[in-house]
Scaffold this active site. Structure first.
Site, mmCIF file in Angstrom:
data_model
loop_
_atom_site.group_PDB
_atom_site.id
_atom_site.type_symbol
_atom_site.label_atom_id
_atom_site.label_comp_id
_atom_site.label_asym_id
_atom_site.label_seq_id
_atom_site.Cartn_x
_atom_site.Cartn_y
_atom_site.Cartn_z
ATOM 1 C CG HIS A 134 -0.422 60.292 21.181
ATOM 2 N ND1 HIS A 134 0.341 59.367 21.685
ATOM 3 C CD2 HIS A 134 -1.598 60.213 21.736
ATOM 4 C CE1 HIS A 134 -0.375 59.617 22.734
ATOM 5 N NE2 HIS A 134 -1.484 59.782 23.726
ATOM 6 C CB SER A 140 -1.132 62.044 26.153
ATOM 7 O OG SER A 140 -1.585 60.000 26.239
ATOM 8 C CG ASP A 195 3.831 58.381 21.504
ATOM 9 O OD1 ASP A 195 3.845 59.186 21.000
ATOM 10 O OD2 ASP A 195 2.619 58.075 22.233
#
Length: 416
Positions: free
Chosen positions: A112, A223, A142
């Protein structure tokens, strides 16, 4: 005050470790935290993604009404004087982190973080900037693998084994929250094999959810960053938080390296993940289900609701009503644990499945298959493979002859 809090926390951590018989007693000092931070901070990078905003035409974010296909169909394309189309400007649309895993510039991050990007820019901890290209991505886990062309002096964080982590063990989160580079936070492992969707009763992304849960502070920008143990080994990729405000609230989640290593290896070798399937529809075993189905011989595991055709489960002889309790000796406690174990495996791997049927323990060995029901290698789909042809840009002569402004032409067809 902070020093006293740290000493108290460390003393409590040591006390908890000494109470757990399965974890060897070990004295943890402040030097462990310092060494782990110093040995990993240079191996984490900032990843910026850039893309052209939608609707940006001729420098006008709202578009040009004369460019409306409906208008042009009836009236043709209007003549423009002293106005040339301008290249749409790319803007930064995302910010995340990444972890250097090889000296030749391979970096693992979250899918992402790079999804939808037209251009990627990586900044090292020493402020050197590099353009990055995508090697491969896997939305199911992911995870994504990108590469930079940099000198061979990159700092690599060694890959650890997340299976060796214990609940209560100290870990560090290294990343770039809110754009603050080289940020290190600490916490403990709160849980393993955590499924956010089933735990919080919120819809998931449809992918694999088998996270390491920690209370290390993680926020937007973290992230794709590193979760490391006190040895300075990578044990997870920080991916998500659970919060009602969108900022840190004490629940952070990382993809374990048992999954990361498999995905990275597959993306490097095949361009896509070689994913094994057991071939069952299932639900987690709960006290209510045990009572309803009058299940005996198992209190934790996966209840088989349906066995699909041309799958390893069908070949193994599994039946609806069976309760899968172990795979290769690893206890299957629920959905997340099953996903984590299966995510490490590939089509062609032989596994031993332990299950309970009518109150009796059983086991069987079987070779796993892919979604197509075989063990063949799966390749990443390309436009050539999907459309059955190869393409090349349209020449100026062809565009003038066909009175078109852009397009591609079929170079060759691929026989079915």
């Amino acid at each position: 005050m902070k020093k006293h809090s740290l000493i108290l926390a460390l003393a409590l951590g040591a006390a908890l470790s000494s109470c757990a018989q399965q974890v060897p007693a070990r004295t943890i000092s402040q030097e462990d935290f310092i060494n782990a931070a110093e040995s990993t901070v240079n191996g984490v990078v900032s990843v910026k993604s850039f893309a052209t905003p939608r609707g940006q035409h001729y420098g006008n974010m709202g578009g040009d009404p004369f460019d409306d296909p409906f208008f042009q169909y009836f009236f043709g394309q209007p003549q423009r004087r002293q106005q040339e189309p301008r290249q749409a400007e790319q803007r930064q649309v995302g910010l995340g982190s990444g972890v250097i895993i090889t000296t030749d510039g391979l970096i693992v991050t979250n899918n992402h973080v790079i999804d939808g990007a037209e251009r990627l820019e990586v900044t090292l901890n020493d402020n050197r900037n590099f353009a990055a290209t995508v090697v491969g991505a896997d939305p199911v886990t992911d995870l994504a693998l990108i590469r930079i062309d940099a000198p061979a002096d990159l700092h690599v964080i060694p890959m650890g084994n997340s299976e060796d982590l214990h609940v209560g063990e100290w870990v560090l989160a290294v990343g770039n929250p809110f754009g603050f580079t080289s940020t290190v936070t600490s916490g403990i492992v709160s849980a393993k094999a955590r499924n956010i969707s089933t735990t919080t009763q919120t819809p998931g992304n449809g992918g694999i959810e088998a996270y390491i849960q920690t209370d290390a502070a993680v926020n937007r920008g973290n992230s794709g960053g590193a979760l490391v143990n006190l040895k300075g080994e990578l044990v997870g990729i920080n991916t998500a938080i659970y919060s009602q405000t969108g900022t840190y609230a004490g629940c952070s989640f990382a993809i374990p390296t048992t999954i990361v290593q498999k995905v990275v290896d597959d993306l490097r070798q095949f361009g896509t993940v070689q994913r094994a399937y057991l071939g069952i529809s299932f639900v987690e075993l709960t006290p209510e289900l045990i009572s309803e189905k009058q299940i005996k011989g198992a209190t934790r595991g996966i209840y088989v609701a349906e066995v699909q055709d041309r799958t390893a489960a069908r070949e193994a002889g599994l039946q609806p009503g069976d309760v899968v309790t172990e795979i290769n000796g690893i206890e299957i406690t629920g959905t997340a644990r099953l996903q984590e174990v299966m995510a490490r495996l590939s089509p062609g791997d032989k596994v031993t499945i332990s299950y309970v049927r009518d109150g009796r323990p059983e086991s069987v060995s079987v070779t796993l298959r892919n979604r197509n029901g075989n063990t063949s290698v799966t390749r990443a789909e390309t436009a050539t493979a999907v459309l059955g042809a190869t393409f090349s840009p349209v020449s100026d002569e062809t565009r003038q002859r066909l009175e078109i402004s852009r397009g591609v032409e079929v170079s060759s067809e691929i026989a079915p």
